[in-house]
Structure formats: structure tokens, C-alpha cells
Design an enzyme around this catalytic site. Structure first.
Site, mmCIF file in Angstrom:
data_model
loop_
_atom_site.group_PDB
_atom_site.id
_atom_site.type_symbol
_atom_site.label_atom_id
_atom_site.label_comp_id
_atom_site.label_asym_id
_atom_site.label_seq_id
_atom_site.Cartn_x
_atom_site.Cartn_y
_atom_site.Cartn_z
ATOM 1 N N GLY A 51 0.817 -1.212 0.000
ATOM 2 C CA GLY A 51 0.000 0.000 0.000
ATOM 3 C C GLY A 51 0.847 1.256 0.000
ATOM 4 O O GLY A 51 2.045 1.223 0.304
ATOM 5 N N CYS A 52 0.214 2.359 -0.338
ATOM 6 C CA CYS A 52 0.941 3.620 -0.474
ATOM 7 C C CYS A 52 1.417 4.130 0.876
ATOM 8 O O CYS A 52 2.615 4.326 1.089
ATOM 9 C CB CYS A 52 0.080 4.656 -1.192
ATOM 10 N N TYR A 53 0.480 4.353 1.793
ATOM 11 C CA TYR A 53 0.876 4.812 3.128
ATOM 12 C C TYR A 53 1.844 3.834 3.801
ATOM 13 O O TYR A 53 2.846 4.247 4.392
ATOM 14 C CB TYR A 53 -0.356 4.944 4.030
ATOM 15 N N GLU A 99 7.026 10.265 -0.574
ATOM 16 C CA GLU A 99 7.021 9.469 -1.802
ATOM 17 C C GLU A 99 5.910 9.959 -2.728
ATOM 18 O O GLU A 99 5.034 10.708 -2.326
ATOM 19 C CB GLU A 99 6.752 7.987 -1.483
#
EC number: 1.2.1.38
Lengths: 339, 339, 339, 339
Positions: free
Chosen positions: C153-155, C312
Site C-alpha cells: 500500500g501507499c501509506y 514518496e
């Protein structure tokens, strides 16, 4: 990875937005190798541009044409302000280094026009005489052998490519043409000024330099070349609150009744074989072209006017991307390489 | 605080952006008291608009003209979509409640024009016949006694007020006028759609409804009224990534050579005594007018064209602010009260 | 250009933001060839994503694992929503097609945890059992031979990579760790909702899902793996008005007095040889990493707490970029290829 | 309109953002009359702030306490930078003019703390001794008779009001408290710098002054006052791409197990009768409070931590609005007047 066969490149004036965009494109280019970046301060390129950390490890050096030659530089990309660029070009050419100049210094063929619009006389008319205006879709054949390419301005490309099919086809009146353009704020460069201070320009739009913007003669020069007789435009730039992107809405008066289909066909034909011009039926958004070297065009006929919508990324298509497209042409590479 | 002497007000269609702006202005107005807000769902107004927490304690109620009358409502502001507004106006007028309608339903005098541009026939032509187009600077005298005010559109106000001095002064050709407009996204309303999804429209500009926007006939109707003969415009709206603000760049062809000073003088004279029109020498930014009921105008003469720059807050001057200005006129208050 | 030696790729669920980012990266990848894009509607990919006009000429097709196999597809990238992804993976694996799944369906090893946080039971536990969590800097060795990679996942990537050196070094208390994260709006996907309607979320920040966000167990699972004993975080996501970028500010309590220099050295050592992690001395901005696959880290020690800043691009490093990094590992390519 | 009974006001340092916000609030205030605006350059206020065209017709004058006294000025609002403010306050007080100082010069009771955090010694300790910290919800009683009000900082108000109920209720550990704050760019003032240049900070977030921001001791001073014993916070400011708004996410460790309901009740009780604090059950967005003097608070209990969300308009509640709230208290007006 060896660099055999790569073209050795210098980027002049490494601290600004066009430089960092150019560097990012060249880092992905299979036939390019950046060997020098110049700037007044001898600091790492990544101090100016933290996004380049881990990607380009060079320290900026002061401009010195002989030193660049000694490093094997074959092509220099000039990302200097106008005026400053003029000082760097002659020594580079004297060293046999080809130049793609992203400033405005070599765009206007007529030094008087330069003096009129830029407020100072041109002092490198020798090289101005052989500079090639680097708009590949129109001047591509000349770019191939150019020693000095005057990379076109951001706004002018939308105006010129937006109108060229109409002018070439003798479809419109050549005066009273309106080029109403919107630009993201990166077009103003990287020097902080009140007008570009975030809380001033965010959430706001405004027009600026109405009737006085220096890109006016550049648009007219190319269109006059295309049309074979003088073309005159009224160019109104606006600042919109986004990082990048130019959107031009162009109004022209047809010489005879035309249908939208006929105009569209003219555009499709004119841009056949031009990989970076997308003639579209839908209306473009700048977001479609941002991050790419494409210029998007659409046409409408409304109440007796032809309306052309033209959209591009001002830093890529409008500057660093078209510079690499020119670089490709200069070396016989496929135009599309690196994108 | 007693409310003696305050005008009792209902806001119809409380869930959208014009409603919340209107409520905020009226909450500061010394002679206004909001006694009802209508909406389909019977929830607190502050559920729709958390910014109103602690400021307006009403629960939305379904629309019922008789119930509003029973509450003593004297004026209703309609913030309903076009079409829906038409259903509410007749019952309100029947109850003796005066209406300021912010929808487009009563703006076009000619029901055929309505049918043509809005794609459905008008079914309250009785009230359409006596509706007053509520652009105070031009129709102010009629607003005073109006029972039904058709509040003007956001874009049209920039086009009409931007061109009225030229048309009134017989200074320009009445066809081929270009109104190139930029709007913040709140102009599209509060219903989520892909085009207004943040990652789609942020950092992007685009044109939309080119040659087909419904505000075209509204601009033409008022200017034709001002000029006494048909005026035709080419209106091109664009979406820009900001919450609010409209900026119109208008191009007109003078009938004879004019100077910028002469044009400016014409504007200053035309708008003498109009407190919400600021004729400026500098170029306006939308940020100057956002949050206010001002419309800012500037003029330039460039290569034989007159360029007018017009700027406003689309939600205040373009909708809820001019509605309160109309309210003030209807009650003999100073136009400026509440701002 | 021939495609000899290129890996044939399908992109599943082509209409969203991760799909278009993935396609753009793959189009530049020298060893990748996109041969199919699936979607419910059989329209050109460029109808969903006009930016792909002239770059990818495919028409979307309905998902059919056998048909993809028949086209020679070797790797499928799943850009489907969680739940839907689970339906597609088994048939693909049965066809011998390797999968990089960008959804959350195979990230949590424990199906009970999936049921708890995603509100539905997992119905492909067979493949869940061999799925590899595709965070290359930590699980890279396992990715190489994986048939099914659960793309992270991103987070979580900012939380995990931001804390891994501290957890691995036994430097901090493993409860009470705060991960305070900011995300651009593209992280919410492409389905229009009021919360992501431009005039709602522009010029505003808010927290959401406080204490309830599904990325919490994903962060904890990886850090528990790194630390060898349970790690617990308090994760608070916020929405900020920008297209892309994640910025996490992480607060941890050291088990003993530590200096900033010591902590920094630990990070530099831990990430030696990891080309996409940049341990920096200056404070990162999301703009430095947007458009790239880098994750930027910085550390500070303030009043007895260690503060880690991690940044990011949520769509590239947070999704499609790391997916290609995984693809590279799966095929023995240099991790950096294609960026 | 006569001005009988209005308080005559001077605004010092008229060129910045807090000045223009203050002026807009005061122009609507029924008991305030702006009679002077000072600035280095003697130009119309509307040259600095075109939004004030047609609203405030004053020309800026150089600062001269005696001249202000001669104009009848009763209250001066100082919008000067810290350091400069210190020079103006003594002469004003000597003239019997009361001062609301928006700078940081009189906020810290201890001149040593000022020297430590602001890097220069305080040279008006005489007036510092009687200055009142103007946070009305806590120090309101002292504000009434103050001759010099030190208007509170933007960030500190979210930290102090966000934590005061917990500290007053002895509910939390008084060290290790985290105040993680996000601010719009107007908080940085109006002087152009690279960090606030639109293309740099737009579409980006970053932390800054981590562990070193000058608002840290201000937060601690007030909370120590509330709690009766030292409170220590770790304050981390971040810059987010929006004009205005502050959002603070605060993490505190309860001394004993508490429920969310209990914490919420404590907040509701603590802020009873405070019209500008809204204790909410839903999560606030800065957009809810921007344009108002409200501060919005919400609480959550997550995994043994209390999380407080606090949101405000940094220019209004964070500066000019609370200054007018203080002005109201100083004159016995209802706090809410003018909003």
C-alpha cells in the site's frame, strides 16, 4: 553500463526549471550522456534540484567553452536567460560545439525586432544569421544540419502550430487573429517575485503584458513564413494557478464559409507524420499533455469564427522536450526517442 | 437582539454553494432574518455546511409556500436548479412572497429561446412575462418594484457589464464579439462528477461547451437591450483550477479608431454612481474581487481591437451577492448594505 | 522495433489512476510489452486516459484469463479494487500467469485480519498462503520467485521503510508509535465523491478514518516481521489539496538516549544498496519524489523523540512504480530499469 | 453615516496579509473607524491591496505616535514584524493609545526565553511586564483592562485550545505531547522567497523548523499556566499548498484509561460560553473555519492515546480575527461583533 556511442552533453544554466526538466529527459535518453552542468555556484546539481539526488551526481561548474570542449562535449543546451545566452553561444560554436539555445536570443531573425521587443540591441548577429528556429514540425528539415538551434518559446508553439494549417491553407484572414493563452506559473521561471508568491497567485487568474508580450513577434514570424505574407496576431497571456501547462484558445476569421469537418480534415492532413501533434475531436485539457512532448489540438466553428484549442506542457513541449526533439533531429535519431 | 423591522427570508434549496454564500451574507445583513431553509432532507443546515455551525441553527424543511407564508416569509431566494425553480415560483408569488430566483428559469424573456438552449419548454410563461432581469447596474430601476427578480448568471455579468459601455456608446461592431471566460470550479455546482473530481481538474485547464453554453443568449439579450439592436457574442467558457472567481477577456472591434484613454473615460462615465463596479487602470486579478460583490473592469486597445478584462467572484457577485444587492434595491436599502 | 525478448503484460482494471501510471512506466520499459488491458467497457484505453493517445493503441477487453494466456501474457498487473482482485488472481495463476496485485487482497497474511479490517471474509486463502508481500527493500529475496506478489500500500511503505531501521536496530519502544500521514487526493481513486469534489477538498485539509484506516495492520505486519515481536502504530491519515504525494511524520520513543547522528548512521547502513531509498540530511518535500520511484527519508531527534520524515509519490513509489520494481526483481532485471 | 461613538483605529504595517484581513473585518465593524494606516511608503492602501479599492480610501503614512494621537487614535493594531513592533509600542503607550500587537514581541513573559528563541534580546521589558497574552478563551478577563495585548500566534492557538481541557482536567502526561501542524502558505507572510514561490510549494508538502519553531515556547507557556506545572510539547509545523488554514493533529497520553465520550464531555464543559470554539463530533476540515473566527475541535481515543484535531483560519482566528475579538473585550463589546 558503458557509454559508447552516446552524445556528450552540457547543460548551461542548471538552476532553473527548464534545466531540471531537460536533465530528467536526457537521463532516460539512450543516446545522451550529460557530462557537465554549468552554473554560477559550484554546488552539486542536486542542491538546486533535490529530485535529482541519486540520479545525477555532477557538481556545477562555471561556464567555460574550452573546458567543455576538453570534456568532449558535443552539444550544449542553453538554459540561460535571454541576453546571457548571447554571451555563451559564440564561444561554444567556435569550439565546434553545437548549441540548442532555449532562450529567446536567436529566435527573431531580424535584430531590429529583437531590439524593439527585448529592449536591447542584439550583439551576436553573426550567429543569428545562421540560427535555425527549432520548431520541428515546420522547420525540421533545417534543424538536421543546424549548428545553432533557437529552441521555440512555450506560448508561440501553441499559436504557431495551432494556426499553421489555417495559414498554410489560406483559410483565414491574416490580421485580427486572437491568441488567448493561459499558462501555469512555472512559465515565469524560478526567481521569486511577489506576483508568483503562492498566496498571491494561488486561487487567482489574471492577464498580463496585454498587447506587449515578447512572444507576439515570434508567433508572427513563423506564421508569416508559413503563409508567405504578413500575419498579425493579438496575443493575450494569462497566469493560472497550476504548476505547468499552456492552453491557448485561438480565434480566426475564415475567408469563406467552412465546416468543422473541413477544418478538422485540414489539420489531420497538415500534421500527418508528425508524432507529437495530436489532432483531437474532443476538447483537450492541459492535464492530457502535461508530462509529455505532445501538443494537442482541436477545432470548432462557432458563429462564423474558427476556434482552435491548443494545449501543451510548457516545460516539456514548450521548452526542454522540444529541445530534445531537436537534438534527435540533429543526430538523425527517431524524434520520439527519450520520451 | 430583537428582529424588529427585519425582512423575513426563506432560502430555497439550501444544500449548494450559492445557498451557503447567500446565508453568510444575510447573517451579516442588519435588515434580514433567515426564518426558513428548504431542502429535500430534513437535516440541520449545518450538516450540509459545517461552516454554519454556531451561526445558523435551522433545520431544513420541505418546500411549502403556504408554510413559508405562515412563518411570515416576505422574500424567498431560490437556489434551486433550473427547471425545479419554475415549480416553486408560482406558489410563492401566489402567497404574496417576493422572489429572487438565482436559477436560469426567468432570465430569458423569450420562452422559445429558453426551450432552444435549455432543451425543455417553459411552463410558467405567466410569471416569466413580469420577471425582471436583476442586473442592478442596468435594470436597477425595474428591480425596485419587482415581485420576481431573475438573478443574473455568473458569466453573463462579466460579459454584459464588460461590454455595456461600448455597446451603449455605439463604439463597436455588434457581431463577432469574443467573450473568453475562465471560471473556478464552484461554478459547476456541488454534485460530484468526474470532470470536477479533484485529481482530474486540479492542475489543469480546459475549455467546455464551446459555442454551446447557455449563458450566450443571456449575454446577448441584455446587450441587445442596451444597444437597441442585436448583439452577437462568441462565448467560450474554460474551467481553471481554483475554487471561485471568473475572469473574462473580451475582444471587440471598434467602429472607428479609439484611444485607450477615450475608452477608459467611457467606462468611468458609464459606471459613475455604481458602487460595485470598479473601473481600474491596472489589470485585475480574480483574487482582488473574490469575497466581495465587486466587478472589476479594465480596458486596453491593442492592434485595432478593444480588449476588456472583467473579474468577479462567481458565487458572490455572480450569484448570491448580486441577489442581496437586488434585495436591497427591492426594499429601498442602500445597495451596499450587508457587504 | 521488434519485441523480441520482451515480457508480455496484461493490465487488469485499466480505468483508474494506478493503471495509467503503470502503463506509462511500462511503455518506457525496454523489456516490457503491454498486450492487453482489461476493463468492463470495451472502449479504447485512451478514452479513459486521453494522455495515452498516440502512445497505447489498445482497446480494453473483458477479463478472461484463458484469453490472456492465448495472447502470450506472462505477467498480469492487477489494478482492480480489493475484493474484485481476489476473483481474478486464481484463474490467472491457474493459467501459469504470474501476478503483481496492486489491491489489498493478498497483503495481510492472516485472513482473520483481512476480515476484521476489510469487513468481508477472504475467499482465496489458498493463494494468500503463498503470496509474497512485495516491498522490495525488505522482502526482495522472496519476490524473485513469487508467482503472486501482493504489491504494498501507499501509506504503509512510508511507515514501514520509515521505521524499519529503528525496529531492526531495537532502538525504539514498539507501542505508541505515531504515523501521521498526509496524502494527495489521487490516493482516493477515481470515483467521484463529495469529499473529493474539487470545491470541497481544494484549499482544505482534514484527517479521516482516524484510528480506523486499513493500512494500520499492513504497517504493523511488516514491522513485526522486521522486529521479531509485535509492533503497534497509531496511524492518522490526512487529505491535502494536491494531486499526488505522501508525507509521513513519524514519532517514536527511543529505548535509550540517542543522537541524531547515530540514528542517521543506522538509516544509511540499513539502506545501503537500496537504490530507491534516499536517506537525506535535509527535510524532504513531496515534490522531490513525485514522478519517481524514490522514497525520501530524514530523521531528527527532538526532546527525547525520534522524528522520521518520509516522502514518496503515492501513485509511483506507492503503487505502480514499486509494482514495476517488483516486476524487475521477478525477472532478474536491474531494479532501476524503466525509471 | 456619522461615526459618533466609533473607536478610532490605526493599523500599523499595512502592507501584509494580517493587515488586509484586519482592515476587512474592521470595515464591517459597527463600532470601529480606521483613521490611519502606516507603512514605509506613502502610497494608497489599495496599491498594496487592490481588494480594498472602493472600500478604504486612505494613503499610508509613516509611523508617528504623536501624529496618530493627534488624529484621535484610541487603539493601534500592530501588524509589524517582530523586533520592529517593539520599537512602536512604547511611544504609542506613552501617548495613551492602547495596542493590540500581532507580532511575537510581547507574547513570551520571560525575556530570556525571547532571547533564546528569537535570537535577540528584548529591549522593552518595561512594557513586556504588563502585556496581556490575548487568548480570550483563557486570558479574557485580563484582556478587558489591558493597555497592551500580545495577540497570540496562529499555530499556538490550535495547540493551546486543543490541549487546555486535557491539561486543566489533569487528564494527560505533561511531557511528550505531540502537536503536528499543517499550515497554508499565507502563514509565511508576504515577502517572496524561493520556498513560497508557487512552482516550489504548490503540489507539495514539507515539514520545516522541526523541533525549532518559535511557537513552541508560546504553546508551553500558556499550557503551563493552565496546568499549574510545566508542560512540554514537540511541535512540528508543515507547509501545505493552500492559501490559508491551520490543522493540528495532537497526540497526548492519558494518565488513566479514558473513553472518547468522557473526553468529549470535558471539552464541551470547558468551552461552554465560548462562542468561537466549536467542539464537534465529526472531523473538522480547515475549509469549515476559513473565513471565520472559529476554532474547531474534535477528539478521538485511539489505542491508548488521545488525539485532538484542531482547525482554524490562520489569518482570522490565528491573527486578525482574534485581534478584533480582543478589541471587543477591551471595549466591553460582545465578542462576536464584527464577524
Amino acid at each position: 553500463m558503458g557509454h559508447a556511442g552516446k552524445v556528450k552533453i552540457a547543460v548551461l544554466g542548471g538552476s532553473g526549471y527548464t534545466a531540471v526538466e531537460l536533465i530528467k529527459i536526457l537521463l532516460r535518453h539512450p543516446h545522451a550522456e550529460i557530462v557537465a552542468v554549468t552554473s554560477r555556484d559550484a554546488q552539486p546539481v542536486s542542491d538546486y534540484h533535490p529530485s535529482l539526488l541519486g540520479r545525477l551526481d555532477l557538481v556545477c561548474e562555471p561556464f567555460d567553452a574550452a573546458a567543455l570542449k576538453a570534456k568532449g562535449v558535443q552539444v550544449a543546451f542553453g538554459c540561460l536567460p535571454h541576453g546571457a545566452s548571447m554571451e555563451a553561444v559564440a564561444p561554444l560554436l567556435d569550439q565546434g560545439i553545437r548549441v540548442v539555445d532555449l532562450s529567446a536570443d536567436y529566435r527573431l531573425r531580424d535584430p531590429n525586432l529583437y531590439a524593439e521587443w527585448y529592449g536591447e540591441s542584439h550583439h551576436d548577429t553573426k550567429n543569428l544569421a545562421h540560427a535555425v528556429y527549432g520548431l520541428p514540425e515546420i522547420y525540421g528539415a533545417n534543424v538536421r544540419d543546424a549548428r545553432l538551434v533557437a529552441n521555440p518559446g512555450c506560448y508561440p508553439q501553441t499559436g504557431i502550430l495551432g494556426l499553421a494549417p489555417l495559414v498554410a491553407g489560406k483559410l483565414i484572414e491574416q490580421t485580427g487573429i486572437i491568441v488567448n493563452s493561459l499558462s501555469g506559473v512555472s512559465g515565469a521561471g524560478r526567481t521569486p517575485k511577489l506576483a508568483y508568491h503562492f498566496p498571491e497567485c494561488n486561487e487567482s487568474v489574471t492577464a498580463y503584458n496585454v498587447g506587449k508580450h515578447r512572444h507576439t513577434p515570434e508567433i508572427e514570424q513563423a506564421l508569416t513564413h508559413v503563409g508567405g505574407s504578413p500575419v498579425q496576431v493579438i496575443f493575450t497571456p494569462h497566469l493560472v494557478p497550476m504548476d505547468r501547462g499552456i492552453f491557448s484558445t485561438i480565434y480566426a476569421t475564415p475567408l469563406r464559409a467552412v465546416s468543422e469537418a473541413e477544418v478538422l480534415a485540414q489539420y489531420r492532413e497538415y500534421y500527418t507524420g508528425k508524432p507529437f501533434v495530436r489532432v483531437r475531436t474532443g476538447l483537450p485539457s492541459t492535464k492530457d499533455s502535461v508530462g509529455s512532448n505532445f501538443i494537442d489540438l482541436a477545432v470548432r466553428v462557432v458563429r462564423g469564427k474558427i476556434i482552435v484549442l491548443a494545449s501543451e506542457d510548457n516545460l516539456i513541449r514548450g521548452a526542454s522536450g522540444v529541445a530534445v526533439q531537436n537534438f534527435n533531429l540533429m543526430h538523425g535519431f527517431d524524434e520520439r526517442i527519450g520520451f
